[in-house]
Scaffold this motif. Structure first.
Motif, PDB file in Angstrom:
ATOM      1  N   PHE A  90       0.799  -1.106  -0.286  1.00  0.00           N
ATOM      2  CA  PHE A  90       0.216  -0.036  -0.017  1.00  0.00           C
ATOM      3  C   PHE A  90       1.052   0.839   0.015  1.00  0.00           C
ATOM      4  N   THR A  91       0.680   2.077  -0.600  1.00  0.00           N
ATOM      5  CA  THR A  91       0.958   3.102  -0.390  1.00  0.00           C
ATOM      6  C   THR A  91       0.516   4.138   0.336  1.00  0.00           C
ATOM      7  N   ALA A  92       1.936   5.202   0.719  1.00  0.00           N
ATOM      8  CA  ALA A  92       1.532   6.770   1.379  1.00  0.00           C
ATOM      9  C   ALA A  92      -0.218   6.855   1.427  1.00  0.00           C
ATOM     10  N   GLU A  93      -0.262   7.520   0.596  1.00  0.00           N
ATOM     11  CA  GLU A  93      -1.635   7.877   0.231  1.00  0.00           C
ATOM     12  C   GLU A  93      -2.612   6.868   0.198  1.00  0.00           C
ATOM     13  N   GLU A  94      -2.428   5.760   0.149  1.00  0.00           N
ATOM     14  CA  GLU A  94      -3.753   4.803   0.274  1.00  0.00           C
ATOM     15  C   GLU A  94      -3.760   4.613   1.928  1.00  0.00           C
ATOM     16  N   ILE A  95      -2.728   5.017   2.857  1.00  0.00           N
ATOM     17  CA  ILE A  95      -2.748   4.446   4.094  1.00  0.00           C
ATOM     18  C   ILE A  95      -3.174   5.977   4.851  1.00  0.00           C
ATOM     19  N   LEU A  96      -3.180   7.271   4.235  1.00  0.00           N
ATOM     20  CA  LEU A  96      -3.494   7.576   4.531  1.00  0.00           C
ATOM     21  C   LEU A  96      -5.140   8.077   4.034  1.00  0.00           C
ATOM     22  N   GLU A  97      -5.486   7.955   3.429  1.00  0.00           N
ATOM     23  CA  GLU A  97      -6.761   7.923   2.998  1.00  0.00           C
ATOM     24  C   GLU A  97      -7.357   7.604   3.939  1.00  0.00           C
ATOM     25  N   ALA A  98      -7.373   6.051   4.164  1.00  0.00           N
ATOM     26  CA  ALA A  98      -8.407   5.478   5.380  1.00  0.00           C
ATOM     27  C   ALA A  98      -8.135   5.460   6.331  1.00  0.00           C
ATOM     28  N   GLU A  99      -6.853   6.243   6.954  1.00  0.00           N
ATOM     29  CA  GLU A  99      -6.766   6.911   8.462  1.00  0.00           C
ATOM     30  C   GLU A  99      -7.714   7.954   8.231  1.00  0.00           C
ATOM     31  N   MET A 100      -8.039   8.719   7.235  1.00  0.00           N
ATOM     32  CA  MET A 100      -8.672   9.549   7.325  1.00  0.00           C
ATOM     33  C   MET A 100     -10.368   9.382   7.978  1.00  0.00           C
ATOM     34  N   GLU A 102     -11.372   7.582   9.901  1.00  0.00           N
ATOM     35  CA  GLU A 102     -12.146   6.707  11.480  1.00  0.00           C
ATOM     36  C   GLU A 102     -10.587   7.043  12.064  1.00  0.00           C
ATOM     37  N   THR A 103     -10.211   8.598  12.358  1.00  0.00           N
ATOM     38  CA  THR A 103      -9.122   8.545  13.279  1.00  0.00           C
ATOM     39  C   THR A 103      -8.173   8.000  14.080  1.00  0.00           C
ATOM     40  N   ASN A 104      -9.239   7.293  15.191  1.00  0.00           N
ATOM     41  CA  ASN A 104      -9.029   7.024  16.511  1.00  0.00           C
ATOM     42  C   ASN A 104      -8.570   4.896  16.044  1.00  0.00           C
ATOM     43  N   VAL A 105      -9.088   4.711  14.868  1.00  0.00           N
ATOM     44  CA  VAL A 105      -9.198   3.100  15.468  1.00  0.00           C
ATOM     45  C   VAL A 105      -7.480   3.207  14.611  1.00  0.00           C
ATOM     46  N   SER A 123     -11.087  -7.968  -1.845  1.00  0.00           N
ATOM     47  CA  SER A 123     -11.816  -6.557  -1.713  1.00  0.00           C
ATOM     48  C   SER A 123     -13.293  -6.192  -1.176  1.00  0.00           C
ATOM     49  N   GLU A 124     -13.690  -5.698  -0.438  1.00  0.00           N
ATOM     50  CA  GLU A 124     -15.414  -4.794   0.848  1.00  0.00           C
ATOM     51  C   GLU A 124     -14.474  -3.172   0.277  1.00  0.00           C
ATOM     52  N   ILE A 125     -15.756  -2.947   0.163  1.00  0.00           N
ATOM     53  CA  ILE A 125     -15.759  -1.833   0.334  1.00  0.00           C
ATOM     54  C   ILE A 125     -15.493  -0.877   1.187  1.00  0.00           C
ATOM     55  N   GLY A 126     -14.466  -0.241   1.294  1.00  0.00           N
ATOM     56  CA  GLY A 126     -13.208   0.561   2.461  1.00  0.00           C
ATOM     57  C   GLY A 126     -12.278  -0.635   2.657  1.00  0.00           C
ATOM     58  N   ILE A 136      -0.987 -11.572   4.623  1.00  0.00           N
ATOM     59  CA  ILE A 136      -1.872 -11.120   4.356  1.00  0.00           C
ATOM     60  C   ILE A 136      -1.883  -9.626   4.360  1.00  0.00           C
ATOM     61  N   TYR A 137      -1.639  -8.313   3.329  1.00  0.00           N
ATOM     62  CA  TYR A 137      -1.990  -7.332   4.124  1.00  0.00           C
ATOM     63  C   TYR A 137      -2.489  -6.504   3.813  1.00  0.00           C
ATOM     64  N   TYR A 138      -3.614  -5.735   5.096  1.00  0.00           N
ATOM     65  CA  TYR A 138      -4.500  -5.802   5.172  1.00  0.00           C
ATOM     66  C   TYR A 138      -4.807  -4.378   5.498  1.00  0.00           C
ATOM     67  N   LEU A 139      -5.141  -3.906   4.809  1.00  0.00           N
ATOM     68  CA  LEU A 139      -5.916  -2.099   4.757  1.00  0.00           C
ATOM     69  C   LEU A 139      -7.843  -1.960   5.014  1.00  0.00           C
ATOM     70  N   THR A 140      -8.272  -0.600   5.979  1.00  0.00           N
ATOM     71  CA  THR A 140      -9.569  -0.991   5.721  1.00  0.00           C
ATOM     72  C   THR A 140      -9.319   0.654   6.715  1.00  0.00           C
ATOM     73  N   ASP A 141     -10.378   1.337   6.163  1.00  0.00           N
ATOM     74  CA  ASP A 141     -11.162   2.627   6.603  1.00  0.00           C
ATOM     75  C   ASP A 141     -11.796   2.453   7.489  1.00  0.00           C
ATOM     76  N   ARG A 142     -12.349   2.051   8.339  1.00  0.00           N
ATOM     77  CA  ARG A 142     -12.816   1.709   9.527  1.00  0.00           C
ATOM     78  C   ARG A 142     -12.058   0.673  10.309  1.00  0.00           C
ATOM     79  N   SER A 143     -13.161   0.644  11.918  1.00  0.00           N
ATOM     80  CA  SER A 143     -12.114  -0.786  13.225  1.00  0.00           C
ATOM     81  C   SER A 143     -12.464  -2.249  12.290  1.00  0.00           C
TER      82      SER A 143
END
Length: 177
Positions: A90-100, A102-105, A123-126, A136-143
């Motif tokens: 994952f790129t730094a941009e993809e990670i930053l986008e996910a972190e934005m 939900e900032t507390n998880v 993939s699933e939404i988000g 397995i590398y896993y990136l999510t935009d929520r908890s």
């Protein structure tokens, strides 16, 4: 050689309680050196002249005898963990986008397996997961608690254990010491 042992499902939700001090003692009794634990969720660093294939069955049997239950134990060498970090897909941009979102998880995780898996992307939404060999590398935009993808990941192999990226980075730093 420096190794990392990742114990699945200990000290989670009040079940399978193992004091890290006792786990460290077990590893010292088995002849490992430079034994160190990190947090209570089953991360143990140690040194051995043996290969994983030479000690894994002994450790599993000793753990079961000492603690009265068995759990998957997944090993990585120091070099394997460093390579995992270097090959973050994952790129730094993809990670930053996910972190934005939900900032507390935590948003970035690695699932570790003791067996090879078919390389693929899910993939699933988000959520996105990239399967590479035994990780397995896993990136999510929520908890992660609300993940629709993690049940699918858990079906890929019987022996997965996850750590968030901050823990992975800390374990790599401890392996350097």
């Amino acid at each position: 050689m420096r190794y990392l042992a990742l114990f699945r499902g200990i000290n989670v939700g009040g079940r399978n309680i193992v004091k890290m001090k006792e786990l460290k003692e077990l590893f010292l009794e088995l002849g490992f050196s430079d034994v160190r634990s990190y947090i209570q969720s089953g991360n143990l660093l140690f040194s051995s002249d043996q290969a994983i294939s030479e000690f894994s069955e002994t450790v599993t049997a000793a753990f079961t005898e000492r603690f009265g239950f068995s759990v998957p134990i997944i090993y990585r060498t120091k070099d394997e963990l460093f390579s995992l970090i270097e090959n973050l897909p994952f790129t730094a941009e993809e990670i930053l986008e996910a972190e934005m979102e939900e900032t507390n998880v935590e948003h970035l995780y690695v699932y570790f397996s003791s067996s090879e898996m078919v390389p693929q992307e899910l993939s699933e939404i988000g959520e996105r997961a990239i399967v590479k060999s035994k990780d397995i590398y896993y990136l999510t935009d929520r908890s992660i608690r609300f993940s629709k993808l993690t049940p699918k990941l858990n079906k890929l192999t019987d022996e997965l254990t996850a750590r968030n990226w901050k823990t992975v980075i800390k374990l790599a730093a401890l392996l350097k010491e």
